[in-house]
Design an enzyme around this catalytic site. Structure first.
Site, PDB file in Angstrom:
ATOM      1  NE  ARG A   1       0.939 -19.860  41.307  1.00 51.18           N
ATOM      2  CZ  ARG A   1       2.309 -19.998  41.231  1.00 51.18           C
ATOM      3  NH1 ARG A   1       2.810 -19.310  42.274  1.00 51.18           N
ATOM      4  NH2 ARG A   1       2.663 -19.734  39.780  1.00 51.18           N
TER       5      ARG A   1
ATOM      6  CB  CYS B   1       8.312 -15.178  43.138  1.00 55.30           C
ATOM      7  SG  CYS B   1       8.040 -16.958  43.352  1.00 55.30           S
TER       8      CYS B   1
ATOM      9  N   GLY C   1       8.504 -22.132  35.267  1.00 52.12           N
ATOM     10  CA  GLY C   1       9.057 -20.649  36.281  1.00 52.12           C
ATOM     11  C   GLY C   1       8.763 -21.684  37.415  1.00 52.12           C
ATOM     12  CB  ILE C   2      10.445 -22.545  39.760  1.00 52.38           C
ATOM     13  CG1 ILE C   2       8.977 -23.817  39.124  1.00 52.38           C
ATOM     14  CG2 ILE C   2      10.559 -22.462  41.755  1.00 52.38           C
ATOM     15  CD1 ILE C   2       9.620 -24.859  40.438  1.00 52.38           C
TER      16      ILE C   2
ATOM     17  CB  SER D   1       8.721  -8.954  40.324  1.00 47.73           C
ATOM     18  OG  SER D   1       7.045  -8.722  40.028  1.00 47.73           O
TER      19      SER D   1
ATOM     20  CG  ASN E   1      17.848  -5.140  15.341  1.00 52.39           C
ATOM     21  OD1 ASN E   1      18.033  -4.730  15.845  1.00 52.39           O
ATOM     22  ND2 ASN E   1      18.292  -3.974  13.625  1.00 52.39           N
TER      23      ASN E   1
HETATM   24  P1  RVP Z   1       6.420 -11.706  37.000  1.00 61.43           P
HETATM   25  O1  RVP Z   1       5.420 -11.187  35.906  1.00 61.43           O
HETATM   26  O2  RVP Z   1       7.805 -11.084  37.396  1.00 61.43           O
HETATM   27  O3  RVP Z   1       5.412 -10.836  37.840  1.00 61.43           O
HETATM   28  O4  RVP Z   1       5.776 -12.722  37.524  1.00 61.43           O
HETATM   29  C1  RVP Z   1       4.214 -12.916  37.724  1.00 61.43           C
HETATM   30  C2  RVP Z   1       4.474 -15.098  38.200  1.00 61.43           C
HETATM   31  O5  RVP Z   1       4.861 -14.807  39.359  1.00 61.43           O
HETATM   32  C3  RVP Z   1       2.886 -15.696  37.755  1.00 61.43           C
HETATM   33  O6  RVP Z   1       2.382 -15.904  36.509  1.00 61.43           O
HETATM   34  C4  RVP Z   1       3.622 -16.842  38.744  1.00 61.43           C
HETATM   35  O7  RVP Z   1       4.207 -17.717  37.882  1.00 61.43           O
HETATM   36  C5  RVP Z   1       4.536 -16.178  39.907  1.00 61.43           C
HETATM   37  N1  RVP Z   1       3.286 -15.413  41.335  1.00 61.43           N
HETATM   38  C6  RVP Z   1       2.659 -15.402  41.542  1.00 61.43           C
HETATM   39  N2  RVP Z   1       2.113 -14.909  42.814  1.00 61.43           N
HETATM   40  C7  RVP Z   1       3.286 -15.533  43.165  1.00 61.43           C
HETATM   41  C8  RVP Z   1       4.134 -15.607  44.718  1.00 61.43           C
HETATM   42  O8  RVP Z   1       3.280 -15.443  45.727  1.00 61.43           O
HETATM   43  N3  RVP Z   1       5.749 -15.963  44.534  1.00 61.43           N
HETATM   44  N4  RVP Z   1       4.840 -16.521  42.299  1.00 61.43           N
END
Ligand code: RVP
Length: 503
Positions: A418, A319, A312-313, A317, A460
């Protein structure tokens, strides 16, 4: 010339599952959500598996020791956040490992030389009516007394009165010694008509409280995730900068599994970190790596020795990586391709490397889609941040309760490690936002409710296990118009509680 992918970058909401045949066996009660966490050879079992396919995100606003205990009770694993000092992170791990059901670490503590005014402030902040008075004001300090609302009268006392002048001093307290069982502590509560009893060690240091109110609310946790010593299991995030100091401290503290926390994991830094673990610990320390979004990224980390690989990149939510840097991939496309790579790797080597879909789960059904697309488990941030047990403040805004939720790449978290690509030790630009999410209550109730839906959809599809779902799932891409049809439409809604519940 640049390489172009044939398919657009798709996300979960663009897919639906098409039901398959379900026999009478396909009942929610018969569904198992057990899933492997770390790699294993064909014919063997994973050294760590979970009872439910959920882990909590490596984030300040999500995974501390309190949430870790609540999630382990439900059968999942929290990865305690790495953007804090090594000592603090190790202390959180230790608190999870030493947690005993019914024994609560005190989170309202004060020193005897502080004032009534300060006590009232503390009470307002924590909402607790029992405050421990310890020599140094910490939860593990030498216990010198206790204050409850019966000990002071605001209308008659100056706010400057020292705590030591009105607390119930240690000499008058009834306590139990560390090592007592929960049932022994409960007997002391009952025999002495107390609401709470402190637990102390041989040096009179506070270790826990046992509360009468918890006695009845003790729930059954059929999925509890415990290690061989019957302690809750917990994970921890690490980074590719200070791993040589951080990893030994976390292992020593008892972390069951580690995960390299990086927004983009297809890098030599990750290999260095994995090499460090293999050289120092062989296979005895388990460590996941990531995040990647395609076959090449998966194969690189698989060869580098990752125990699981996270996908996931930019889909989180909070990000804004895609907006800021123009990198990323729709979460569904990423999971589908990495799952194919995982299956090919398994065919070729006989080694199964579990994959974790990280971020972008908005509706509960997205969990089912992620699993059906090949994820072995799912990491969630926003989802868990809404619960009582997450570490952040609960606020009332315009009549609605919300909790705070911020990204690790936001200015608030400043987790530059990170997003590190070498160079300066600082966050050069933000890749995350600071936000509110609707408050949703207790983790246990929500997780059970969400997973009931996952199980129901699996039925289902005629699947009683996650591997069966992955084999049997039939999926269709939805057109923009049929997405509109998916929600309530062409009716006048009486209330909106149902949709807010799902998020
Ligand atoms: P969500 O569940 O959609 O809130 O996403 C959580 C994920 O978003 C984290 O596990 C990480 O990979 C990512 N993340 C965390 N901080 C940030 C950011 O500041 N961009 N992104």
């Amino acid at each position: 010339m640049a390489e172009y992918f044939n398919e657009p970058s798709r996300t979960f909401s663009e897919y639906l599952l098409v039901p398959g045949y379900s026999s009478k066996e396909c009942r929610v009660d018969n569904v198992s959500l057990a899933t492997p966490v770390v790699k294993f050879r064909k014919g063997e079992e994973s050294a760590i598996s979970m009872k439910i396919p959920l882990v909590s995100a490596i984030m300040q606003a999500v995974s501390d020791d309190k949430l870790a205990v609540a999630l382990a009770k439900e059968g999942g694993i929290s990865f305690i956040y790495a953007s804090q000092t090594i000592e603090n992170q190790a202390a959180m791990i230790r608190r999870v490992k030493s947690h005993k059901a019914g024994f609560v670490t005190s989170d309202a503590n004060i020193r005897p030389d502080q004032t009534l005014g300060e006590l009232l402030e503390l009470k307002k902040r924590t909402g607790h009516s029992t405050t421990a008075v310890t020599e140094d004001g910490t939860a593990e300090g030498k216990l010198v007394g206790i204050v409850t609302s019966r000990d002071y009268r605001i209308s008659r006392m100056s706010l400057e009165t020292k705590v030591k002048e009105f607390m119930t001093p240690f000499e008058k307290l009834i306590y139990v010694k560390e090592g007592a069982t929960l049932s022994e502590a409960n007997d002391v509560l009952w025999d002495n008509k107390l609401n709470t009893v402190p637990v102390i060690d041989d040096n009179q240091r506070l270790t826990h409280f046992v509360f009468r109110k918890d006695y009845d609310t003790h729930k059954a946790y059929p999925n509890e995730l415990l290690d061989e010593h019957k302690r809750y299991m917990v994970g921890a995030g690490v980074n590719t900068r200070d791993y040589a100091e951080r990893i030994p401290a976390l292992v020593e503290a008892g972390a069951d599994v580690l995960c390299i926390d990086s927004s983009e994991g297809f890098s030599e830094w990750q290999k260095d970190t994995l090499d460090f673990v293999r050289e120092k610990y062989g296979d005895s320390v388990k460590i996941g790596a990531g995040n990647v979004v395609d076959r090449d990224g998966f194969n690189y980390l698989a060869e580098a020795g990752a125990d699981f690989i996270k996908i996931g990149i930019g889909g989180g939510s909070i990000c804004i990586t895609r907006e800021q840097k123009g990198i990323g991939r729709g979460q569904a496309s990423a999971v589908i391709e990495v799952a194919q790579a995982r299956n090919e790797y398994y065919e070729k080597t006989g080694i199964y490397i579990p994959i974790c879909s990280d971020g972008g789960i908005v509706y509960d059904y997205h969990m089912t889609l992620a699993l059906a697309m090949g994820a072995d488990f799912i990491m969630l941030g926003r989802y868990f941040s809404r619960f009582d047990e997450s570490p952040t403040n609960k606020l009332n805004i315009n009549g609605n309760y919300v909790k705070e939720y911020w990204g690790e790449g936001s200015n608030r978290a400043r987790n530059w490690q990170r997003y590190d690509m070498g160079g300066d030790s600082k966050l050069s630009f933000e890749e995350g936002v600071d936000s509110y999410v609707p408050y949703a209550g207790a983790l246990s109730d929500n997780v059970r409710y969400s997973l009931q839906k996952v199980k129901s959809t699996m039925c289902n599809c005629g699947a009683l296990t996650i591997p069966e779902l992955q084999k049997k799932a039939k999926m269709t891409i939805v057109s923009a118009t049929s997405i509109v049809e998916g929600g309530a439409h062409d009716v006048i809604l009486k209330e909106t509680s149902n949709s807010s519940n799902m998020r």
